[in-house]
Design a protein around this motif. Sequence first.
Motif, PDB file in Angstrom:
ATOM      1  N   THR A  75       0.837  -1.210   0.000  1.00  0.00           N
ATOM      2  CA  THR A  75       0.000   0.000   0.000  1.00  0.00           C
ATOM      3  C   THR A  75       0.864   1.249   0.000  1.00  0.00           C
ATOM      4  O   THR A  75       0.583   2.209  -0.724  1.00  0.00           O
ATOM      5  CB  THR A  75      -0.934   0.001   1.225  1.00  0.00           C
ATOM      6  N   ALA A  76       1.932   1.250   0.793  1.00  0.00           N
ATOM      7  CA  ALA A  76       2.823   2.412   0.847  1.00  0.00           C
ATOM      8  C   ALA A  76       3.482   2.662  -0.507  1.00  0.00           C
ATOM      9  O   ALA A  76       3.630   3.815  -0.943  1.00  0.00           O
ATOM     10  CB  ALA A  76       3.879   2.205   1.927  1.00  0.00           C
ATOM     11  N   GLN A  77       3.889   1.587  -1.177  1.00  0.00           N
ATOM     12  CA  GLN A  77       4.502   1.732  -2.500  1.00  0.00           C
ATOM     13  C   GLN A  77       3.502   2.262  -3.519  1.00  0.00           C
ATOM     14  O   GLN A  77       3.856   3.092  -4.371  1.00  0.00           O
ATOM     15  CB  GLN A  77       5.069   0.381  -2.946  1.00  0.00           C
ATOM     16  N   LYS A  78       2.280   1.820  -3.428  1.00  0.00           N
ATOM     17  CA  LYS A  78       1.254   2.320  -4.343  1.00  0.00           C
ATOM     18  C   LYS A  78       0.976   3.799  -4.099  1.00  0.00           C
ATOM     19  O   LYS A  78       0.778   4.566  -5.045  1.00  0.00           O
ATOM     20  CB  LYS A  78      -0.025   1.499  -4.192  1.00  0.00           C
ATOM     21  N   ARG A  79       0.978   4.194  -2.842  1.00  0.00           N
ATOM     22  CA  ARG A  79       0.770   5.609  -2.529  1.00  0.00           C
ATOM     23  C   ARG A  79       1.883   6.463  -3.116  1.00  0.00           C
ATOM     24  O   ARG A  79       1.647   7.567  -3.615  1.00  0.00           O
ATOM     25  CB  ARG A  79       0.680   5.795  -1.021  1.00  0.00           C
ATOM     26  N   THR A  80       3.105   5.961  -3.040  1.00  0.00           N
ATOM     27  CA  THR A  80       4.233   6.684  -3.623  1.00  0.00           C
ATOM     28  C   THR A  80       4.061   6.831  -5.133  1.00  0.00           C
ATOM     29  O   THR A  80       4.319   7.893  -5.703  1.00  0.00           O
ATOM     30  CB  THR A  80       5.554   5.954  -3.310  1.00  0.00           C
ATOM     31  N   LEU A  81       3.608   5.766  -5.783  1.00  0.00           N
ATOM     32  CA  LEU A  81       3.377   5.815  -7.225  1.00  0.00           C
ATOM     33  C   LEU A  81       2.240   6.767  -7.594  1.00  0.00           C
ATOM     34  O   LEU A  81       2.253   7.384  -8.658  1.00  0.00           O
ATOM     35  CB  LEU A  81       3.065   4.410  -7.751  1.00  0.00           C
TER      36      LEU A  81
END
Length: 200
Positions: A75-81
Amino acid sequence: MGIYAYFDYDDEPIYVGQTSAMFRDRVGRHLTGQRSDAVAKFILDPFEVAKVAMWSVPSVAAAMNPADPMKKATTAQKRTLLSPYEYTVYKELETQSVFHAVLNEGVIHASDVIALPTAVRGRIIPDELWEDRKHSDVRIARRASTISRLSQMISEREVSGGMRRTLLLQAKRLTWLAEQRIHEIGAEIPDADDAQISDD
């Protein structure tokens, strides 16, 4: 999954956010006040939301974890993207706004402005409620109430600078709407220089 934005009855952009979940779930939580900091902190009044725009980013939904290509992105990686998309929407709506601002309390960190997918837009207020909800006097009362609750909370807690900026923007939005209503009914705004002070 992607970026969403809310607009009021004057098509004024009032809030921008991102979600790594389904739009239906995130928007629903905002508009019903469930697990929404923006509503709980009196930043966003769900009553003000008349229209929604959504920018879906399927590539982020399908993203894989760089550290383990066999797993989905966290989820954190998706938010960054999603962040560059959110920033791009934020900057676009900021320029469209009468006030060159939206009500977000938190800072949307700067990034490169990127090409956006086509937005899906829609009105969320049914026809039978539209005229009553959009009436200026009703909205002035709601906006004043929101300002009162927000300012009360600010007076009682340690709050961020973003909360104070939101209060200032809400005050500007109330003034603008009240002035529009004055013009709408054909009244004149008193000029301070012409005001007469009567002796009691």
